[in-house]
Structures are given as C-alpha cells and as structure tokens.
Design a protein around this motif. Structure first.
Motif, PDB file in Angstrom:
ATOM      1  N   HIS A 334      62.969 -39.913  37.043  1.00 59.07           N
ATOM      2  CA  HIS A 334      62.779 -39.041  37.594  1.00 59.07           C
ATOM      3  C   HIS A 334      63.323 -39.491  39.085  1.00 59.07           C
ATOM      4  CE1 HIS A 334      62.150 -43.348  36.618  1.00 59.07           C
ATOM      5  NE2 HIS A 334      62.590 -43.879  38.210  1.00 59.07           N
ATOM      6  N   GLU A 337      65.476 -36.104  40.620  1.00 60.28           N
ATOM      7  CA  GLU A 337      64.687 -35.324  41.025  1.00 60.28           C
ATOM      8  C   GLU A 337      64.988 -36.278  42.202  1.00 60.28           C
ATOM      9  OE1 GLU A 337      63.253 -32.509  39.664  1.00 60.28           O
ATOM     10  OE2 GLU A 337      65.090 -33.202  38.049  1.00 60.28           O
ATOM     11  N   ARG A 340      67.232 -34.927  44.860  1.00 60.91           N
ATOM     12  CA  ARG A 340      66.773 -33.484  44.991  1.00 60.91           C
ATOM     13  C   ARG A 340      65.896 -33.804  46.312  1.00 60.91           C
ATOM     14  NH1 ARG A 340      67.412 -29.104  42.902  1.00 60.91           N
ATOM     15  NH2 ARG A 340      65.893 -28.407  43.722  1.00 60.91           N
ATOM     16  N   ILE A 365      61.079 -29.458  43.112  1.00 62.73           N
ATOM     17  CA  ILE A 365      61.079 -30.451  41.894  1.00 62.73           C
ATOM     18  C   ILE A 365      60.515 -30.400  40.435  1.00 62.73           C
ATOM     19  CG2 ILE A 365      62.198 -32.967  42.866  1.00 62.73           C
ATOM     20  CD1 ILE A 365      60.092 -33.447  43.614  1.00 62.73           C
ATOM     21  N   MET A 366      60.551 -31.528  39.240  1.00 59.88           N
ATOM     22  CA  MET A 366      60.155 -31.511  38.413  1.00 59.88           C
ATOM     23  C   MET A 366      59.934 -32.868  37.141  1.00 59.88           C
ATOM     24  SD  MET A 366      61.628 -28.938  35.163  1.00 59.88           S
ATOM     25  CE  MET A 366      62.621 -29.810  34.601  1.00 59.88           C
ATOM     26  N   SER A 368      59.182 -35.364  34.295  1.00 63.83           N
ATOM     27  CA  SER A 368      59.656 -35.257  33.378  1.00 63.83           C
ATOM     28  C   SER A 368      58.554 -35.870  32.000  1.00 63.83           C
ATOM     29  CB  SER A 368      60.859 -36.273  32.714  1.00 63.83           C
ATOM     30  OG  SER A 368      60.869 -37.070  33.810  1.00 63.83           O
ATOM     31  N   LEU A 376      57.121 -38.701  41.461  1.00 67.16           N
ATOM     32  CA  LEU A 376      57.843 -37.647  42.529  1.00 67.16           C
ATOM     33  C   LEU A 376      56.389 -37.175  43.991  1.00 67.16           C
ATOM     34  CD1 LEU A 376      59.382 -35.414  39.956  1.00 67.16           C
ATOM     35  CD2 LEU A 376      60.710 -36.882  41.332  1.00 67.16           C
ATOM     36  N   THR A 387      56.539 -29.445  49.184  1.00 68.56           N
ATOM     37  CA  THR A 387      57.901 -29.964  47.711  1.00 68.56           C
ATOM     38  C   THR A 387      57.064 -29.004  46.726  1.00 68.56           C
ATOM     39  OG1 THR A 387      57.753 -32.449  48.576  1.00 68.56           O
ATOM     40  CG2 THR A 387      57.592 -31.480  45.380  1.00 68.56           C
ATOM     41  N   LEU A 389      55.846 -29.372  43.539  1.00 68.54           N
ATOM     42  CA  LEU A 389      56.282 -30.190  41.507  1.00 68.54           C
ATOM     43  C   LEU A 389      55.682 -29.354  40.400  1.00 68.54           C
ATOM     44  CD1 LEU A 389      56.701 -32.905  40.650  1.00 68.54           C
ATOM     45  CD2 LEU A 389      54.835 -33.547  41.664  1.00 68.54           C
TER      46      LEU A 389
END
Ligand code: UD1
Length: 418
Positions: A334, A337, A340, A365-366, A368, A376, A387, A389
């Motif tokens: 994380h 991310e 970012r 953002i992504m 994981s 996130l 955002t 996501l």
C-alpha cells in the motif's frame, strides 16, 4: 471490475453497526464438518466474498448449507468428501482449515497446497508438522498434500510460531479425537477463543483458549449446536482509523473494545478520543495525529491486519512514525499507492517510516490485498479531492456492505463497474 469513486475530505459522523467477524466465522463454518448434525451459526458476514467461498467449499465437500439473513445452517445429507478443490483453495487460503476436521474424522484428506500471495509466501508447514505429531502420514502429489492416518493419536504439540490458522486446524482435529491434546505456543487471538466456544458447544472440552496453551479433550461423536460469532475487530479498527483520519466522530455499534486494546492505546497516544461505551466504541478526532510508532505482533500485540490502515493515518501525522511489520514478509504494498496521494514513506525490509504531510490528495490508485485496500479507503476518505480506487474486489473479501456503511457516515463514495 468494480471501482470506488470517493470524494474525500468530509469528516465521518454518525453510527455504524459492526458485522460478525470474518476470521472467526470462517473456521467455525469449517468446523461444522466435524458433525453430520445441524449447526446454526449466527452473525455471519454472509455478503463477504470469503464467506461465500467457504460456503462453496462446504458444499463441494458434501455439506448442505442454508443461508437466511446473517444466519448459516449446515447439515450433512449423504456422505462427505475428503478432497478440497484447488479452484477454491487458490481463491482462499483458509480452505486448508478443512484438513484438520476431515483428517481426524475420516483418516484421510487431500488438500491443494496453497501458493504464496501478495503479502508473503505463507507456507503451511506449521499445520503439517502438527498433523505429523498427531501421527498422520503425508505424501505430496501433483501440488496436493495427502494426509492419512488410520487413527490420529492425541498428544502434546508445540508450534514454532503462534500461527492462527495452524492453531485452528489442530484444535479442530483434536476436537474429534478422544483423549487430551495440548497445543503449546498457540495463537491467542479472540477468534481462537470463539472457535473454542463453538467446539465446546459441539461436545469437546477446551481449556486455555486465548492463552498460549490450549488443551482439548475431544470426542468421536460431536453434535450439532447453535453459536453466535463475535464482532469483527478488524472491521471495527478500520472504521476507528477512518473516523480519526477524516477528523470525524463515529459510534461503532457492537464493536468489542476488549479485542482492540493495543489499537485503542496507540490511537489515544496519537490524540484520538476513544470511549468504550455501552454496546460499542465511540471515536472522535480533530486535527492531525501525533506520530506514533508501532510494531505488529501476534495478539494481544498490534494486529498486522490494521498495519496498513494505521500507516494511512500516520501519513498525516505531525512528524515521523516508524512501522515495523513482524508477521508477514511483504505487507507494505500500500505504501507506493499512498505515495501517489502525496504521502512520504520510506520502506526497507520489515520497516517503513512515514513523514507526515499536511494533507493527502485524491488520485487513481489500486488495492493489492484486503487490508491494503482498507488503507487506501482510509486515505481517500481523508484526502482532498477525488480518488478512483481500483480492484475493490480485495476490499469485498473482508468488509461487508462497506459503501453503504460509509455513506451512512456521510462519505461521498460510489461503486461503479468499469
Ligand atoms: C490469519 C488471518 C489473517 C491475519 C493473520 C495474522 C484468517 C482467515 N486470517 O491468517 O487475517 O493477517 O492470521 O494475524 O484468520 N506461517 C508459517 N507457516 C505456517 C503458518 C503460518 O510460516 O504453517 C507464517 C505466515 O507465513 C505468516 C505468519 O506465520 O508470516 C502468520 O500466519 P498465520 O498466523 O498462520 O495467519 P493466517 O492464519 O494465515
């Protein structure tokens, strides 16, 4: 694939109900393999993907399963199978928990060895070593492990690390063995104590669950029972951190403060106000947190499952905080991310250092893994701007109705399918 669009910067306010614990419900549902009689498990977070996978696993092994509201009833009609499908084990590693009850009951089980996952290698050697010590023979065959024992023998076991899953797997096996089994260096998580209560209701005697020495006196014939799963301490902790990061005031209905002591202590040090109240916890926070360093550890230490959301909050602290991950080897995915979104984080091995910034900014953002996804979300709710996501399916494994719950608290969040 679903995405969340979040417009951050609104303090969360109001009250939200905490669901039943995923990590407690999972082994308890699997423990119903120990009997053919009807078991009724209440307060199950049935909407979660991992619970749906567990139900599919039980069905694939020959169990009948009926879901009504938050209650799951299981019973056996016909005979059970002793082979867990790879399709399900690869989706959810906890499927290996079926090995203990099936091996103890039928003397034979075949389970695929789960591969690694985003957060680490996650071997199952402690589970297997425990079965060896109970007298099982094992052979590896095309990615599966086949365990057999005409009759497992109860006895003393000592784990090299207090693995949650291994403790549960071995407790379930021991519950089906007449005679006494003790597990030294057992995991002490509240989910272990909940599984112990369930096994007791089925007719086993369990002493010491919640301490590092658990003893189980099992029975060849366990019966059906009714049980209510404990509240989800990780969901509650995530909402506590989201409330604090957004500088809001939230009441968590049904949360159990006794299960969250390490987190409550650290949050108070950082400046949040936490009041265990009747039937829950109230959290409020204004301003940026003081930096507080943490180190994850098996329970009652700071939970690894809240390390990522904690990091998200510390990204806003007035100074530097160190975060040491002691349980998993690769649980900082994380961090990149969060960077970012404007966070300053240095990562090296098992340590991360955050240098707090005044504000985070929304960004694409992504997620994981489940808890990285939760981190996130916490960051996005606190950030200014929008955002997007991605890979929300990770969050859906562990957080029930998360968008409804957050919207109730005033968050601007919607799910879109892209
Ligand atoms: C459970 C939780 C998970 C949580 C974790 C640690 C469930 C369904 N999941 O996972 O949310 O993050 O506890 O609190 O309850 N290990 C070995 N060999 C083994 C078993 C584990 O080396 O045989 C290692 C793992 O790779 C990991 C550490 O021990 O580094 C902890 O694993 P464990 O306690 O077993 O976690 P899980 O039961 O998989």
């Amino acid at each position: 694939m679903d995405q969340f669009i979040i417009d951050g910067g609104r303090p969360l306010r109001g009250s939200v109900a905490i669901s039943g614990s995923k990590n407690a419900a999972l082994p308890i549902l699997i423990a119903t393999l120990l009997t053919d009689e009807s078991c009724v498990v209440e307060n199950v977070p049935v909407k979660l993907r991992d619970i749906k996978t567990t139900i599919r696993l039980l069905e694939s092994l020959g169990k009948r399963v009926e879901v009504s509201g938050q209650t799951v009833r299981t019973w056996t009609h016909g005979s059970l199978k002793t082979q867990a499908p790879y399709e399900l084990v690869k989706q959810m590693r906890a499927s290996v928990l079926a090995a203990g009850p099936l091996l103890a009951r039928f003397g034979l089980v075949r389970v695929p060895i789960p591969g690694g996952c985003a957060i680490g290698l996650r071997p199952i050697d402690i589970h297997l070593r425990g079965f060896d010590d109970l007298g099982a023979r094992r052979i590896a065959d095309h990615g599966d492990v086949i365990l057999s024992a005409p009759a497992l023998k109860p006895g003393p076991l000592k784990l090299k690390f207090p693995s949650v899953g291994a403790t549960e797997n071995l407790m379930m096996a021991a519950a089906a063995l007449p005679g006494a089994t003790t597990i030294e260096n057992a995991a002490r998580e509240p989910e272990i104590a909940d599984l112990a209560r369930f096994l007791e209701r089925m007719g086993a005697q369990v002493r010491g669950a919640g301490s590092s020495r658990v003893s189980i006196r099992g029975s060849l014939k366990l019966s059906g029972c009714r049980h209510r799963v404990i509240p989800d301490r990780i969901e509650a902790g995530t909402f506590m951190l989201a409330a604090a990061a957004s500088q809001g005031h939230v009441r968590l209905e049904g949360a159990e403060p006794a299960h969250l002591q390490a987190v409550i202590r650290c949050m108070r040090q950082a400046g949040a106000k936490l009041d265990p109240c009747r039937g829950g916890i109230e959290v409020s926070m204004s301003g940026r947190p003081r930096p507080v360093s943490i180190k994850t550890a098996p329970y009652p230490g700071f939970p690894t499952d809240l390390q990522a959301p904690w990091m998200a909050w510390m990204c806003l602290a007035q100074g530097k905080a160190r975060i040491r991950e002691e349980v998993f080897e690769n649980r900082f995915l994380h961090a990149a991310e969060l960077a970012r979104m404007g966070a300053r984080i240095g990562v090296g091995g098992h340590d991360a250092v955050t240098e707090g910034v005044e504000a985070l900014n929304g960004a694409p953002i992504m997620a994981s893994d489940i808890r990285a996804g939760a981190a996130l979300l916490v960051a996005a709710l606190a950030a200014s701007g929008r955002t997007v996501l991605q890979r929300v399916y990770h969050i859906d494994r562990g957080y029930e109705k998360v968008e409804q719950k957050l919207r109730r608290l005033g968050a601007s969040l919607r799910r879109v399918n892209r």
